[in-house]
Design an enzyme around this catalytic site. Structure first.
Site, PDB file in Angstrom:
ATOM      1  N   ASP A 100     -46.694  33.305  38.576  1.00  9.90           N
ATOM      2  CA  ASP A 100     -47.971  32.807  38.037  1.00  9.90           C
ATOM      3  C   ASP A 100     -49.077  33.450  38.871  1.00  9.90           C
ATOM      4  O   ASP A 100     -48.792  34.149  39.849  1.00  9.90           O
ATOM      5  CB  ASP A 100     -48.036  31.274  38.142  1.00  9.90           C
ATOM      6  CG  ASP A 100     -47.878  30.790  39.572  1.00  9.90           C
ATOM      7  OD1 ASP A 100     -46.751  30.481  39.965  1.00  9.90           O
ATOM      8  OD2 ASP A 100     -48.877  30.775  40.314  1.00  9.90           O
TER       9      ASP A 100
ATOM     10  N   GLU B  60     -33.965  30.313  42.446  1.00 10.50           N
ATOM     11  CA  GLU B  60     -34.110  31.470  43.340  1.00 10.50           C
ATOM     12  C   GLU B  60     -32.772  31.806  43.999  1.00 10.50           C
ATOM     13  O   GLU B  60     -32.412  32.980  44.146  1.00 10.50           O
ATOM     14  CB  GLU B  60     -35.178  31.166  44.396  1.00 10.50           C
ATOM     15  CG  GLU B  60     -36.551  30.925  43.778  1.00 10.50           C
ATOM     16  CD  GLU B  60     -37.562  30.310  44.726  1.00 10.50           C
ATOM     17  OE1 GLU B  60     -38.764  30.579  44.567  1.00 10.50           O
ATOM     18  OE2 GLU B  60     -37.174  29.536  45.625  1.00 10.50           O
TER      19      GLU B  60
HETATM   20  N1  ADE Z   1     -45.091  29.403  44.233  1.00  5.67           N
HETATM   21  C1  ADE Z   1     -45.179  29.925  42.989  1.00  5.67           C
HETATM   22  N2  ADE Z   1     -46.413  29.763  42.479  1.00  5.67           N
HETATM   23  C2  ADE Z   1     -47.143  29.120  43.427  1.00  5.67           C
HETATM   24  C3  ADE Z   1     -48.470  28.664  43.494  1.00  5.67           C
HETATM   25  N3  ADE Z   1     -49.311  28.828  42.471  1.00  5.67           N
HETATM   26  N4  ADE Z   1     -48.867  28.019  44.627  1.00  5.67           N
HETATM   27  C4  ADE Z   1     -48.016  27.844  45.659  1.00  5.67           C
HETATM   28  N5  ADE Z   1     -46.742  28.250  45.639  1.00  5.67           N
HETATM   29  C5  ADE Z   1     -46.304  28.888  44.544  1.00  5.67           C
END
Ligand code: ADE
Length: 265
Positions: free
Chosen positions: A233, A17
């Site tokens: 995601d 990031e």
């Molecule tokens: N950052 C990126 N994906 C995430 C997730 N599924 N849960 C918590 N933080 C995240």
């Protein structure tokens, strides 16, 4: 009252990031701050200090407070990736937080958690004011800028039709940049039941592990906090597969959105 000429602090949980932002910085100098590598420079002509905090609420809150004190920062920004909670969103869409909530702070009784405002004892009547919100003027300004941002398509090789992931963006659908509520907690969400509960209970668009902790620091120090998150995601049963697959491709999305909005901060 923060000094208008002071730098903005930008907190990134992970190296991917921070790297996505560093590429676009000029006049770079790197310093060590209690074991954190901090990069000083300018982003689109605005002074910034960017740190890799490590993952989670404590790591990011400590880093935010350190940066604010060491550099007299005029505001706090969190830039990086998140899991999507709102089923209308896709990997690669980006959320700018108008509201931040720590979803794991509260009173646990039987199986249910009653959320409370972080910092107050989680007992007695629920105070309801669980969210750290941006000012309505700032929300309006950011909404206007966000509406005009166009993100490039994700690289073809990771959204290939033969992919097993059920979450791939439908072909030709442009990536969106929206204002929304972002949740933070010390948990990676990898469960469809948890995704649905968090979306419904908090009316939130995305979940990550730092933003609302930095918002708590900002509230204590009297500094504005803006969180920008591109979805790696969808926080469901496949998020443990999607996150590593998409993190490098989507981290630049958050950096690009931050470059567009930085003049408003
Ligand atoms: N950052 C990126 N994906 C995430 C997730 N599924 N849960 C918590 N933080 C995240």
């Amino acid at each position: 009252m923060p000094n208008a000429n002071a730098p903005l602090a930008v907190i990134c949980a992970m190296a991917e990031e921070k790297a996505a932002l560093r590429e676009h910085m000029t006049a770079i100098e790197t310093r060590d701050l209690l074991g954190r590598s901090v990069t000083l420079g300018a982003l689109e002509g605005h002074d910034v200090v960017v740190a890799e905090s490590g993952v989670g609420k404590v790591a990011s809150a400590v880093t935010a407070a350190l940066l604010a004190r060491e550099f007299g920062c005029r505001g706090l920004v969190v830039s990086g990736v998140a899991g999507g909670l709102d089923p209308s969103l896709h990997i690669g869409d980006t959320i700018i937080a108008h509201s931040l909530v720590q979803h794991d702070y509260g009173h646990l009784h039987d199986a249910a958690l009653t959320p409370f405002r972080p910092g107050v004892p989680p007992l007695g009547p629920n105070r309801k004011d669980i969210a750290f919100d941006l000012s309505p003027e700032m929300v309006e300004r950011l909404r206007r800028v966000a509406a005009a941002i166009q993100l490039p398509d994700l690289p073809g090789d990771i959204v290939a039709p033969e992919s097993q992931s059920a979450h791939d963006r439908p072909e030709g659908l442009p990536r969106r940049v929206l204002m929304g509520r972002i949740l933070s907690g010390d948990q990676f969400i990898n469960s469809e039941a948890a995704r649905r509960r968090l979306h419904q209970e908090f009316e939130a668009q995305a979940v990550e592990m730092e933003g609302a902790a930095v918002a708590q620091v900002g509230a204590l120090l009297g500094l504005p906090v803006v969180v920008v998150r591109c979805l790696s995601d969808l926080a469901g049963a496949e998020s443990h597969l999607d996150f590593p697959r998409f993190v490098d491709a989507v981290a630049p999305g958050a950096a690009l959105v931050l470059r567009h909005i930085i003049r408003e901060l």
